[in-house]
Design a protein around this motif. Sequence first.
Motif, mmCIF file in Angstrom:
data_model
loop_
_atom_site.group_PDB
_atom_site.id
_atom_site.type_symbol
_atom_site.label_atom_id
_atom_site.label_comp_id
_atom_site.label_asym_id
_atom_site.label_seq_id
_atom_site.Cartn_x
_atom_site.Cartn_y
_atom_site.Cartn_z
ATOM 1 N N PRO A 170 0.820 -1.213 0.000
ATOM 2 C CA PRO A 170 0.000 0.000 0.000
ATOM 3 C C PRO A 170 0.861 1.273 0.000
ATOM 4 N N VAL A 171 2.059 1.176 0.574
ATOM 5 C CA VAL A 171 3.001 2.297 0.621
ATOM 6 C C VAL A 171 4.377 1.769 0.232
ATOM 7 N N SER A 172 5.090 2.501 -0.575
ATOM 8 C CA SER A 172 6.419 2.060 -1.013
ATOM 9 C C SER A 172 7.375 1.952 0.173
ATOM 10 N N PRO A 173 8.086 0.826 0.285
ATOM 11 C CA PRO A 173 9.063 0.674 1.366
ATOM 12 C C PRO A 173 10.410 1.318 1.044
ATOM 13 N N VAL A 174 10.555 1.867 -0.148
ATOM 14 C CA VAL A 174 11.821 2.495 -0.550
ATOM 15 C C VAL A 174 11.915 3.867 0.101
ATOM 16 N N ARG A 175 13.022 4.110 0.775
ATOM 17 C CA ARG A 175 13.231 5.381 1.480
ATOM 18 C C ARG A 175 14.224 6.257 0.729
ATOM 19 N N TYR A 176 13.825 7.480 0.460
ATOM 20 C CA TYR A 176 14.676 8.469 -0.208
ATOM 21 C C TYR A 176 15.806 8.837 0.747
ATOM 22 N N PRO A 177 17.075 8.718 0.369
ATOM 23 C CA PRO A 177 18.167 9.120 1.264
ATOM 24 C C PRO A 177 18.023 10.599 1.635
ATOM 25 N N PRO A 178 17.911 10.923 2.929
ATOM 26 C CA PRO A 178 17.641 12.307 3.357
ATOM 27 C C PRO A 178 18.615 13.348 2.803
ATOM 28 N N ALA A 179 19.901 13.036 2.766
ATOM 29 C CA ALA A 179 20.886 14.011 2.279
ATOM 30 C C ALA A 179 20.629 14.352 0.809
ATOM 31 N N LEU A 180 20.288 13.352 0.002
ATOM 32 C CA LEU A 180 20.021 13.609 -1.422
ATOM 33 C C LEU A 180 18.688 14.323 -1.616
ATOM 34 N N LEU A 181 17.714 14.016 -0.775
ATOM 35 C CA LEU A 181 16.424 14.694 -0.835
ATOM 36 C C LEU A 181 16.602 16.175 -0.527
ATOM 37 N N GLN A 182 17.385 16.488 0.496
ATOM 38 C CA GLN A 182 17.629 17.892 0.866
ATOM 39 C C GLN A 182 18.334 18.651 -0.255
ATOM 40 N N GLN A 183 19.195 17.963 -0.982
ATOM 41 C CA GLN A 183 19.918 18.614 -2.079
ATOM 42 C C GLN A 183 19.101 18.670 -3.370
ATOM 43 N N GLY A 184 17.941 18.001 -3.368
ATOM 44 C CA GLY A 184 17.097 17.986 -4.563
ATOM 45 C C GLY A 184 17.611 17.054 -5.647
ATOM 46 N N ILE A 185 18.461 16.103 -5.284
ATOM 47 C CA ILE A 185 19.003 15.156 -6.262
ATOM 48 C C ILE A 185 17.954 14.095 -6.543
ATOM 49 N N GLU A 186 17.683 13.877 -7.838
ATOM 50 C CA GLU A 186 16.683 12.919 -8.272
ATOM 51 C C GLU A 186 17.315 11.875 -9.173
ATOM 52 N N GLY A 187 16.626 10.772 -9.363
ATOM 53 C CA GLY A 187 17.124 9.744 -10.268
ATOM 54 C C GLY A 187 16.186 8.559 -10.304
ATOM 55 N N SER A 188 16.482 7.654 -11.213
ATOM 56 C CA SER A 188 15.704 6.424 -11.352
ATOM 57 C C SER A 188 16.649 5.240 -11.386
ATOM 58 N N VAL A 189 16.239 4.156 -10.750
ATOM 59 C CA VAL A 189 17.004 2.920 -10.705
ATOM 60 C C VAL A 189 16.123 1.842 -11.306
ATOM 61 N N LEU A 190 16.688 1.005 -12.162
ATOM 62 C CA LEU A 190 15.949 -0.111 -12.719
ATOM 63 C C LEU A 190 16.496 -1.383 -12.090
ATOM 64 N N LEU A 191 15.635 -2.064 -11.323
ATOM 65 C CA LEU A 191 16.035 -3.284 -10.632
ATOM 66 C C LEU A 191 15.580 -4.510 -11.407
ATOM 67 N N ARG A 192 16.404 -5.546 -11.397
ATOM 68 C CA ARG A 192 16.019 -6.850 -11.943
ATOM 69 C C ARG A 192 15.695 -7.731 -10.739
ATOM 70 N N LEU A 193 14.461 -8.207 -10.671
ATOM 71 C CA LEU A 193 13.987 -9.013 -9.548
ATOM 72 C C LEU A 193 13.472 -10.353 -10.060
ATOM 73 N N TYR A 194 13.302 -11.302 -9.142
ATOM 74 C CA TYR A 194 12.742 -12.609 -9.475
ATOM 75 C C TYR A 194 11.708 -12.962 -8.412
ATOM 76 N N VAL A 195 10.506 -13.269 -8.863
ATOM 77 C CA VAL A 195 9.413 -13.605 -7.963
ATOM 78 C C VAL A 195 8.973 -15.033 -8.250
ATOM 79 N N ASP A 196 8.754 -15.817 -7.181
ATOM 80 C CA ASP A 196 8.303 -17.197 -7.391
ATOM 81 C C ASP A 196 6.811 -17.225 -7.708
ATOM 82 N N SER A 197 6.263 -18.414 -7.909
ATOM 83 C CA SER A 197 4.863 -18.537 -8.331
ATOM 84 C C SER A 197 3.866 -18.150 -7.247
#
Length: 137
Positions: free
Chosen positions: A47-74
């Motif tokens: 319901p809510v993303s568990p990913v936490r924005y690093p506070p130091a980068l948030l304060q500096q206004g640094i943005e970005g995107s990460v593409l993760l490769r994941l594997y989920v079972d059945s």
Amino acid sequence: MTARAAAVLVLALMACQRKDDGTMRLIDHDVAPPVSPAEDPPVAINPVSPVRYPPALLQQGIEGSVLLRLYVDSAGVMIPDSTRIAESSGYPALDSAAVAGAAELRFSPALLRGRPVAAPFLQPVHFRSPRSRSTTE
């Protein structure tokens, strides 16, 4: 024998080639076994993303995107050791935050012909400053 143990045994046997003299040679582990693509990829159900924005980068206004490769079972359970960075944000702190948060993501399983299947997939993680959203709206 559990289904997981049987799958591990099958994969181990597939990783070997038998010679006529009774010896076996391991196949290169960099070559992944073929995987049938799912018709419907896994879907995050947190319901809510568990990913936490690093506070130091948030304060500096640094943005970005990460593409993760994941594997989920059945069953929709992510295999923790499967998490890899497919595309970096260019900021190690953002990449690390995405990987750390991925461990807490929950998914509905991938579907193939309407049946749940294990599947690898790509999951984007976007880090956007609330300040930049308010100036573009």
